[in-house]
Enzyme design. Sequence first.
Site, PDB file in Angstrom:
ATOM      1  N   SER A 147      22.354  57.491  45.900  1.00 44.67           N
ATOM      2  CA  SER A 147      21.227  56.984  44.889  1.00 44.67           C
ATOM      3  C   SER A 147      21.514  57.807  43.271  1.00 44.67           C
ATOM      4  O   SER A 147      22.547  58.556  43.505  1.00 44.67           O
ATOM      5  CB  SER A 147      19.748  57.786  45.371  1.00 44.67           C
ATOM      6  OG  SER A 147      18.849  57.974  44.468  1.00 44.67           O
ATOM      7  N   TYR A 160      14.248  63.935  49.086  1.00 47.75           N
ATOM      8  CA  TYR A 160      15.056  62.731  48.733  1.00 47.75           C
ATOM      9  C   TYR A 160      16.035  63.058  47.866  1.00 47.75           C
ATOM     10  O   TYR A 160      17.242  62.823  48.344  1.00 47.75           O
ATOM     11  CB  TYR A 160      14.195  61.625  48.027  1.00 47.75           C
ATOM     12  CG  TYR A 160      14.979  60.235  47.841  1.00 47.75           C
ATOM     13  CD1 TYR A 160      14.817  59.244  48.746  1.00 47.75           C
ATOM     14  CD2 TYR A 160      15.440  60.112  46.550  1.00 47.75           C
ATOM     15  CE1 TYR A 160      15.474  58.018  48.852  1.00 47.75           C
ATOM     16  CE2 TYR A 160      16.059  58.778  46.299  1.00 47.75           C
ATOM     17  CZ  TYR A 160      16.089  57.817  47.366  1.00 47.75           C
ATOM     18  OH  TYR A 160      16.697  56.792  47.372  1.00 47.75           O
TER      19      TYR A 160
END
Length: 255
Positions: A147, A160
């Site tokens: 990410s 996350y």
Amino acid sequence: MANPFSLEGKVALVTGANTGIGQGIAIALAAAGADIAAAGRSEPTETQAAVEGMGRKFLSIKADFSSIEPVQRVVDETVAAFGKVDILVNNAGIIRRADSIEFSEADWDAVMDTNLKVVFFLTQAFAKQALKQGFEGGQAKVINIASLLSFQGGIRVPSYTASKSGLAGLTKILANEWATKGINVNAIAPGYFDTNNTEALRADQDRNAAILARIPAGRWGRPEDIGGAAVFLASSASDYVQGITLPVDGGWLAR
Ligand code: NAP
């Protein structure tokens, strides 16, 4: 000279291939010649139709990646159906949003387990299989879906960010240990893609406008934007590429 991007004769195991980025990757790998084993919770009906429509074989494996319980079975079922597995795409992932000051242990554990712990142990099971089957047909390939939060901090997504930053590190250590053994380990960092994962961001008008204003390409990514990078990292074209996290972000990180 043979096409270095061809995946003819390869078998790719993709997690979470029923939708979004995983679906885009499964379809791109099949278009490059690979047969696909798709492991996840939801039935990957659309992906199956697209892959079989291109004349490739498709196997659906039911697996809940909230724990490591299914990881060995997923590799075993792939090998039982196709005789081997050459490529692993660790795509299945979740996100939980809340202010860090009140973030719960449950939201921490769920994200870290699916996005990091399961990825490590599935990759370990894949690598053992790759070593057992040997590399006469070429090097084995692991592609982790990281990410922008493997590079940046983000906001209101502490587990996350921790999981995806951890995944970039895991990509490097596994590359260090396995580069001489015939296994490439790399990652792709998608930018802002139009999938279920980012629904809440797109629904918030202010966040949506702020995100779009910062993307040099001027639009959200689409699942098909990620396929080329995945084919590259799955193919012999990337045999000397190890431990990288490749952004596919419309230029976000260049800004
Ligand atoms: P998505 O549409 O929400 O897809 C997530 C996939 O993961 C789905 O197939 C989902 O299956 C699967 N999954 C989640 N938990 C699972 C579990 N316990 N067991 C089995 N499968 C599970 O989102 P996406 O954007 O395509 O996300 C794919 C990957 O890209 C994730 O790792 C995400 O972090 C990463 N990513 C996305 C973006 C973005 O902008 N969209 C940006 C950077 C990174 P179910 O349908 O069964 O839930």
